[in-house]
Design a protein around this motif. Structure first.
Motif, PDB file in Angstrom:
ATOM      1  N   CYS A  60       0.852  -1.180   0.000  1.00 16.22           N
ATOM      2  CA  CYS A  60       0.000   0.000   0.000  1.00 16.22           C
ATOM      3  C   CYS A  60       0.891   1.234   0.000  1.00 16.22           C
ATOM      4  O   CYS A  60       1.722   1.401   0.902  1.00 16.22           O
ATOM      5  N   ILE A  61       0.742   2.077  -1.005  1.00 16.48           N
ATOM      6  CA  ILE A  61       1.463   3.346  -1.026  1.00 16.48           C
ATOM      7  C   ILE A  61       0.782   4.265  -0.019  1.00 16.48           C
ATOM      8  O   ILE A  61      -0.417   4.535  -0.114  1.00 16.48           O
ATOM      9  N   LEU A  62       1.544   4.718   0.975  1.00 18.91           N
ATOM     10  CA  LEU A  62       0.993   5.541   2.039  1.00 18.91           C
ATOM     11  C   LEU A  62       0.945   7.012   1.655  1.00 18.91           C
ATOM     12  O   LEU A  62      -0.007   7.718   2.010  1.00 18.91           O
ATOM     13  N   ASN A  63       1.981   7.480   0.943  1.00 17.14           N
ATOM     14  CA  ASN A  63       2.022   8.869   0.538  1.00 17.14           C
ATOM     15  C   ASN A  63       3.105   9.042  -0.511  1.00 17.14           C
ATOM     16  O   ASN A  63       4.054   8.269  -0.565  1.00 17.14           O
ATOM     17  N   ALA A  64       2.928  10.050  -1.337  1.00 13.77           N
ATOM     18  CA  ALA A  64       3.922  10.429  -2.336  1.00 13.77           C
ATOM     19  C   ALA A  64       3.805  11.937  -2.518  1.00 13.77           C
ATOM     20  O   ALA A  64       2.743  12.435  -2.872  1.00 13.77           O
ATOM     21  N   ALA A  65       4.900  12.643  -2.226  1.00 13.93           N
ATOM     22  CA  ALA A  65       4.877  14.097  -2.336  1.00 13.93           C
ATOM     23  C   ALA A  65       6.263  14.592  -2.693  1.00 13.93           C
ATOM     24  O   ALA A  65       7.263  14.108  -2.140  1.00 13.93           O
ATOM     25  N   GLY A  66       6.316  15.546  -3.591  1.00 12.96           N
ATOM     26  CA  GLY A  66       7.616  16.072  -4.017  1.00 12.96           C
ATOM     27  C   GLY A  66       8.472  14.965  -4.585  1.00 12.96           C
ATOM     28  O   GLY A  66       8.092  14.315  -5.550  1.00 12.96           O
ATOM     29  N   GLU A  67       9.599  14.714  -3.967  1.00 14.96           N
ATOM     30  CA  GLU A  67      10.534  13.685  -4.436  1.00 14.96           C
ATOM     31  C   GLU A  67      10.547  12.449  -3.548  1.00 14.96           C
ATOM     32  O   GLU A  67      11.432  11.604  -3.680  1.00 14.96           O
TER      33      GLU A  67
ATOM     34  N   GLU B  41       6.301 -15.372   9.565  1.00 11.21           N
ATOM     35  CA  GLU B  41       4.922 -15.001   9.241  1.00 11.21           C
ATOM     36  C   GLU B  41       4.694 -13.566   9.694  1.00 11.21           C
ATOM     37  O   GLU B  41       5.301 -13.101  10.655  1.00 11.21           O
ATOM     38  N   ASN B  42       3.813 -12.860   8.998  1.00  8.60           N
ATOM     39  CA  ASN B  42       3.450 -11.475   9.346  1.00  8.60           C
ATOM     40  C   ASN B  42       4.648 -10.533   9.372  1.00  8.60           C
ATOM     41  O   ASN B  42       4.757  -9.678  10.244  1.00  8.60           O
ATOM     42  N   SER B  43       5.545 -10.691   8.432  1.00 12.06           N
ATOM     43  CA  SER B  43       6.666  -9.765   8.313  1.00 12.06           C
ATOM     44  C   SER B  43       6.217  -8.560   7.496  1.00 12.06           C
ATOM     45  O   SER B  43       5.429  -8.694   6.552  1.00 12.06           O
ATOM     46  N   ALA B  44       6.722  -7.379   7.863  1.00 14.47           N
ATOM     47  CA  ALA B  44       6.299  -6.161   7.161  1.00 14.47           C
ATOM     48  C   ALA B  44       7.443  -5.172   7.061  1.00 14.47           C
ATOM     49  O   ALA B  44       8.293  -5.078   7.960  1.00 14.47           O
ATOM     50  N   LEU B  45       7.454  -4.433   5.949  1.00 11.18           N
ATOM     51  CA  LEU B  45       8.465  -3.405   5.689  1.00 11.18           C
ATOM     52  C   LEU B  45       7.790  -2.059   5.457  1.00 11.18           C
ATOM     53  O   LEU B  45       6.662  -2.002   4.942  1.00 11.18           O
ATOM     54  N   LEU B  46       8.498  -1.008   5.787  1.00 14.25           N
ATOM     55  CA  LEU B  46       8.131   0.344   5.413  1.00 14.25           C
ATOM     56  C   LEU B  46       9.219   0.804   4.452  1.00 14.25           C
ATOM     57  O   LEU B  46      10.377   0.975   4.856  1.00 14.25           O
ATOM     58  N   ASP B  47       8.869   0.939   3.178  1.00 14.12           N
ATOM     59  CA  ASP B  47       9.827   1.316   2.139  1.00 14.12           C
ATOM     60  C   ASP B  47       9.678   2.796   1.812  1.00 14.12           C
ATOM     61  O   ASP B  47       8.555   3.296   1.672  1.00 14.12           O
ATOM     62  N   THR B  48      10.809   3.469   1.673  1.00 15.31           N
ATOM     63  CA  THR B  48      10.831   4.872   1.277  1.00 15.31           C
ATOM     64  C   THR B  48      11.700   4.998   0.038  1.00 15.31           C
ATOM     65  O   THR B  48      12.772   4.391  -0.033  1.00 15.31           O
ATOM     66  N   PHE B  49      11.212   5.762  -0.933  1.00 11.00           N
ATOM     67  CA  PHE B  49      11.909   5.933  -2.206  1.00 11.00           C
ATOM     68  C   PHE B  49      12.088   7.415  -2.512  1.00 11.00           C
ATOM     69  O   PHE B  49      11.218   8.230  -2.199  1.00 11.00           O
ATOM     70  N   THR B  50      13.197   7.731  -3.157  1.00 13.53           N
ATOM     71  CA  THR B  50      13.380   9.041  -3.749  1.00 13.53           C
ATOM     72  C   THR B  50      14.109   8.879  -5.068  1.00 13.53           C
ATOM     73  O   THR B  50      15.066   8.092  -5.133  1.00 13.53           O
ATOM     74  N   PRO B  51      13.675   9.509  -6.149  1.00 21.55           N
ATOM     75  CA  PRO B  51      12.404  10.216  -6.257  1.00 21.55           C
ATOM     76  C   PRO B  51      11.235   9.236  -6.179  1.00 21.55           C
ATOM     77  O   PRO B  51      11.443   8.026  -6.072  1.00 21.55           O
TER      78      PRO B  51
END
Length: 106
Positions: free
Chosen positions: A17-24, A88-98
């Motif tokens: 799920c993309i949580l947010n995308a703003a600027g870069e 089981e139930n492993s989760a990541l928070l990925d951040t990208f730029t741009p």
């Protein structure tokens, strides 16, 4: 139309799920079943992944690193990388730029 805030299937046993995308900058949450794999790929974006829960084996340019809950790993632009969930139930928070326009327009 963008898919921000919408959960979608990625690879088998993986949803994101993309949580947010703003600027870069873009942030995405990714959930894995045990043994599920984020397939090897590369992209021109810089990426940081924070392990929210569980643990993973990251492979970045053929180097394996185990990342557990509370740990972060950086992935340079154009590096070939993939991940396998160890629990089981492993989760990541990925951040990208741009931002990953390729993922926003699905």
């Amino acid at each position: 139309m963008s898919n921000i805030g919408v959960w979608e299937s990625a690879e088998p046993g993986v949803k994101r799920c993309i949580l947010n995308a703003a600027g870069e900058l873009m942030m995405m949450e990714v959930h894995f079943e045990k043994g599920a794999e984020g397939y090897q790929h590369s992209h021109p974006h810089q990426q940081m992944s924070y392990c929210l829960s569980g643990s993973f084996i990251f492979t970045i340019d053929d180097v394996e690193t185990i990342v557990s809950a509370g740990e972060t790993i950086a992935i340079p632009p154009h590096a070939r990388h993939g991940v396998v969930a160890l629990e089981e139930n492993s989760a990541l928070l990925d951040t990208f730029t741009p931002i990953r326009e390729d993922l926003l327009k699905r």
